[in-house]
Motif scaffolding. Structure first.
Motif, PDB file in Angstrom:
ATOM      1  N   GLU A   1      15.383  12.123  -8.880  1.00 19.82           N
ATOM      2  CA  GLU A   1      14.652  13.090  -7.801  1.00 19.82           C
ATOM      3  C   GLU A   1      15.449  11.378  -6.718  1.00 19.82           C
ATOM      4  N   LEU A   2      14.246  10.766  -7.529  1.00 21.00           N
ATOM      5  CA  LEU A   2      13.511   9.232  -5.660  1.00 21.00           C
ATOM      6  C   LEU A   2      13.361   8.130  -6.534  1.00 21.00           C
ATOM      7  N   LEU A   3      14.697   7.195  -6.415  1.00 18.69           N
ATOM      8  CA  LEU A   3      14.262   6.276  -7.257  1.00 18.69           C
ATOM      9  C   LEU A   3      13.102   4.938  -6.094  1.00 18.69           C
ATOM     10  N   VAL A   4      12.292   4.324  -6.528  1.00 19.06           N
ATOM     11  CA  VAL A   4      11.612   3.582  -5.463  1.00 19.06           C
ATOM     12  C   VAL A   4      11.751   1.756  -5.949  1.00 19.06           C
ATOM     13  N   LEU A   5      12.463   1.017  -5.200  1.00 19.17           N
ATOM     14  CA  LEU A   5      12.624  -0.882  -5.569  1.00 19.17           C
ATOM     15  C   LEU A   5      11.664  -1.153  -5.058  1.00 19.17           C
ATOM     16  N   ASN A   6      11.098  -2.159  -5.013  1.00 13.14           N
ATOM     17  CA  ASN A   6       9.577  -2.929  -4.796  1.00 13.14           C
ATOM     18  C   ASN A   6      10.302  -4.496  -4.570  1.00 13.14           C
ATOM     19  N   GLU A   7      10.572  -4.657  -3.563  1.00 11.89           N
ATOM     20  CA  GLU A   7      11.362  -6.358  -3.678  1.00 11.89           C
ATOM     21  C   GLU A   7      11.909  -6.511  -4.562  1.00 11.89           C
ATOM     22  N   PRO A   8      13.630  -5.585  -4.130  1.00 14.20           N
ATOM     23  CA  PRO A   8      14.241  -6.549  -5.245  1.00 14.20           C
ATOM     24  C   PRO A   8      15.199  -8.052  -5.332  1.00 14.20           C
TER      25      PRO A   8
ATOM     26  N   ASP B   1       8.360  23.043 -11.594  1.00 10.47           N
ATOM     27  CA  ASP B   1       9.759  22.809 -11.491  1.00 10.47           C
ATOM     28  C   ASP B   1       9.615  21.663 -10.392  1.00 10.47           C
ATOM     29  N   LEU B   2       8.176  21.540  -9.434  1.00  7.45           N
ATOM     30  CA  LEU B   2       7.984  20.568  -9.223  1.00  7.45           C
ATOM     31  C   LEU B   2       7.305  20.051  -9.059  1.00  7.45           C
ATOM     32  N   ARG B   3       6.603  20.263 -10.673  1.00  6.09           N
ATOM     33  CA  ARG B   3       6.003  18.784 -11.734  1.00  6.09           C
ATOM     34  C   ARG B   3       7.318  17.819 -12.459  1.00  6.09           C
ATOM     35  N   GLU B   4       8.547  19.064 -12.550  1.00  9.73           N
ATOM     36  CA  GLU B   4       9.938  17.996 -13.158  1.00  9.73           C
ATOM     37  C   GLU B   4      10.523  17.250 -11.820  1.00  9.73           C
ATOM     38  N   GLN B   5      10.006  17.820 -10.579  1.00 12.77           N
ATOM     39  CA  GLN B   5      10.474  16.767  -9.996  1.00 12.77           C
ATOM     40  C   GLN B   5      10.302  15.592 -10.083  1.00 12.77           C
ATOM     41  N   MET B   6       8.592  15.606  -9.579  1.00  9.25           N
ATOM     42  CA  MET B   6       7.618  14.005  -9.528  1.00  9.25           C
ATOM     43  C   MET B   6       7.969  13.294 -10.377  1.00  9.25           C
ATOM     44  N   ARG B   7       8.420  14.207 -11.540  1.00  8.05           N
ATOM     45  CA  ARG B   7       8.180  13.144 -12.905  1.00  8.05           C
ATOM     46  C   ARG B   7       9.708  12.624 -13.052  1.00  8.05           C
ATOM     47  N   SER B   8      10.129  13.119 -12.651  1.00 10.80           N
ATOM     48  CA  SER B   8      11.731  12.602 -12.829  1.00 10.80           C
ATOM     49  C   SER B   8      11.461  10.935 -11.797  1.00 10.80           C
ATOM     50  N   TRP B   9      10.914  10.670 -10.659  1.00  5.26           N
ATOM     51  CA  TRP B   9      10.718  10.043  -9.666  1.00  5.26           C
ATOM     52  C   TRP B   9      10.342   8.305 -10.543  1.00  5.26           C
ATOM     53  N   ARG B  10      10.835   7.773 -10.135  1.00  3.78           N
ATOM     54  CA  ARG B  10      11.306   6.348 -10.739  1.00  3.78           C
ATOM     55  C   ARG B  10      11.256   5.168 -10.230  1.00  3.78           C
ATOM     56  N   PHE B  11      10.091   4.190 -10.398  1.00  4.55           N
ATOM     57  CA  PHE B  11       9.652   2.858 -10.212  1.00  4.55           C
ATOM     58  C   PHE B  11       9.815   1.612 -11.115  1.00  4.55           C
ATOM     59  N   TYR B  12      10.189   0.676 -10.457  1.00  8.84           N
ATOM     60  CA  TYR B  12      11.009  -0.640 -10.841  1.00  8.84           C
ATOM     61  C   TYR B  12      10.420  -1.675  -9.853  1.00  8.84           C
TER      62      TYR B  12
ATOM     63  N   SER C   1       0.664  -1.398   0.100  1.00 11.87           N
ATOM     64  CA  SER C   1       0.162  -0.106   0.413  1.00 11.87           C
ATOM     65  C   SER C   1       1.426   1.602  -0.359  1.00 11.87           C
ATOM     66  N   LEU C   2       1.748   1.220   0.622  1.00 11.27           N
ATOM     67  CA  LEU C   2       3.196   2.424   0.474  1.00 11.27           C
ATOM     68  C   LEU C   2       3.178   2.568  -0.587  1.00 11.27           C
ATOM     69  N   TYR C   3       4.059   1.121  -0.831  1.00  7.47           N
ATOM     70  CA  TYR C   3       4.201   1.684  -2.675  1.00  7.47           C
ATOM     71  C   TYR C   3       3.433   2.069  -3.805  1.00  7.47           C
ATOM     72  N   ARG C   4       2.465   1.648  -3.957  1.00  7.25           N
ATOM     73  CA  ARG C   4       0.995   1.986  -4.509  1.00  7.25           C
ATOM     74  C   ARG C   4       0.967   3.839  -4.260  1.00  7.25           C
ATOM     75  N   ALA C   5       0.609   4.143  -3.324  1.00 13.31           N
ATOM     76  CA  ALA C   5       0.733   5.282  -2.881  1.00 13.31           C
ATOM     77  C   ALA C   5       1.777   6.295  -2.642  1.00 13.31           C
ATOM     78  N   LEU C   6       3.028   5.585  -2.965  1.00 13.75           N
ATOM     79  CA  LEU C   6       3.875   6.845  -3.985  1.00 13.75           C
ATOM     80  C   LEU C   6       3.757   6.773  -4.974  1.00 13.75           C
ATOM     81  N   ARG C   7       3.197   5.706  -5.898  1.00 11.66           N
ATOM     82  CA  ARG C   7       3.081   5.548  -7.683  1.00 11.66           C
ATOM     83  C   ARG C   7       1.843   6.230  -7.420  1.00 11.66           C
ATOM     84  N   LEU C   8       1.073   6.806  -6.792  1.00 16.94           N
ATOM     85  CA  LEU C   8      -0.350   7.771  -7.077  1.00 16.94           C
ATOM     86  C   LEU C   8       0.258   9.041  -7.131  1.00 16.94           C
ATOM     87  N   LEU C   9       1.424   9.592  -5.958  1.00 16.18           N
ATOM     88  CA  LEU C   9       1.759  10.634  -6.084  1.00 16.18           C
ATOM     89  C   LEU C   9       3.042  11.033  -7.608  1.00 16.18           C
TER      90      LEU C   9
END
Length: 381
Positions: free
Chosen positions: A300-307, A182-193, A30-38
């Motif tokens: 800006e942010l890299l999120v790994l789910n169960e690597p 600037d905020l939009r581009e920062q959030m768009r740079s977040w990366r999820f795997y 749920s935490l991972y999905r919440a970050l993706r929703l943001l």
């Protein structure tokens, strides 16, 4: 986060490297999905993402609005309470530069046949870690978006915003709203795997046309080109060290034929490198993490789910070293339930371990007392 699945109320402190762990069902997904929703909100995709999950009604916290102290102490049974506040799903984040929050609610019955689409009631962005009136940069109520200009005056940047559109995607004035851009581009740079495939039919096992690839795709199909790009313009020393750390005596080789690239690994005693179709799931997955974590263009942010999935336990310390190297260039959140990976990452006291657990159905942070929660304020409807 508030009222998203088991996240009735959760405010987490994040450092440079954050390890989110906990038992099955504790709320990690749920935490991972919440970050993706943001992140989706910066691309105008959060409403559609929630609709795909069954709509706001299916994703809202299903317990009582208030869980009293007597219930938590076991003195009274858990039971429903009378709702005093409007239905609301709230997500937000803040840092040293910007903060952002959104508040989603239910549509009125009969307003539209798109009944699964939640409505964005309120959005706000501000400077610094805490929302204060003086720090507000932009705010949205209903269809109206106001932006604070350089002189401190408020400017109506949009007056007809649809309830399913985010101000992050619809307001793009570089002169009067540069902070929002600037905020939009920062959030768009977040990366999820998360769903990087390594099965026999995985895209990463098939030769792909090779182009310079500073960022590996979410499915890992261009892993060979991404690794070759690191070797040419990135930290090739760290790449070689990571491969040696994971597979002593081995050397990475990228096979190229007719412009198509394929991962290869030359092992001691072999007359030729083993190519991607021949590699084990764990070996290929580790190479995928090498490509993702050593990217020449860190987000800006890299999120790994169960690597740790498919990796042999002996590879987890090598993976931890790889993650620690990447954390020197970007902020990382690792969601895992592998104790050995958690232990390896926790050796550095600067790496934060966030253990989640369930209390009466609610996800909470282990050892976080009420007064230790980071200061946070939601924008008002």
């Amino acid at each position: 986060m508030e009222n998203y699945r088991s996240l009735r109320h959760l405010v987490l402190p994040l450092g440079r490297l954050n390890v989110v762990t906990g038992a099955n069902g504790s709320g990690k997904s749920s935490l991972y999905r919440a970050l993706r929703l943001l992140a989706d909100s910066s691309r105008n995709g959060s409403v559609a993402a929630l609709a795909r999950e069954g709509g706001l009604a299916s994703t809202l916290w299903a317990g009582p609005e208030v869980i009293g102290g007597a219930v938590r102490r076991g003195e009274r049974p858990l039971q429903g309470t009378v709702r005093k506040n409007p239905v609301s799903l709230r997500l937000g984040f803040s840092g040293d530069t910007f903060g952002y929050a959104m508040d989603l609610g239910l549509p009125a019955p009969g307003d539209s046949v798109f009944a699964l689409d939640p409505l964005i009631k309120v959005e706000a962005s501000w400077s610094g870690p805490v929302l204060r009136p003086a720090a507000l940069l932009a705010q949205r109520h209903g269809q109206v978006v106001q932006v604070r200009e350089r002189g401190g005056q408020w400017y109506r940047a949009h007056t007809g915003l649809q309830p399913f559109d985010s101000m992050l995607s619809e307001v793009s004035d570089p002169q009067r709203a540069p902070d929002l851009l600037d905020l939009r581009e920062q959030m768009r740079s977040w990366r999820f795997y998360d769903h990087v495939r390594t099965d026999s039919g995985a895209p990463a096992r098939v030769p792909q046309v090779g182009t310079r690839t500073p960022v590996m795709s979410a499915d890992g199909s261009d892993v060979a080109a991404a690794l070759e790009t690191i070797a040419e313009i990135g930290d090739h020393t760290a790449l070689g060290r990571a491969v040696e750390r994971g597979f002593p005596g081995c050397r990475l080789e990228i096979a190229i034929e007719g412009g198509r690239f394929q991962v290869g690994l030359r092992q001691p005693g072999m007359l030729r490198p083993l190519l991607a179709p021949e590699l084990s799931d764990g070996t290929l997955r580790y190479l995928l993490w090498c490509a993702a974590l050593l990217t020449p263009r860190p987000p800006e942010l890299l999120v790994l789910n169960e690597p740790e999935t498919s990796l042999h336990p002996d590879l987890l310390e090598a993976l931890a070293d790889l993650i620690a190297v990447a954390a020197g260039r970007t902020q990382i959140v690792v969601v895992t339930h592998a104790p050995r990976l958690v232990e390896a990452l926790a050796k550095d006291p600067d790496h934060g371990v966030l253990e989640l657990y369930k209390d009466h159905g609610e996800t909470r942070l282990r050892d976080q007392l009420p007064l230790e929660e980071p200061l946070w304020h939601w924008p008002k409807r």
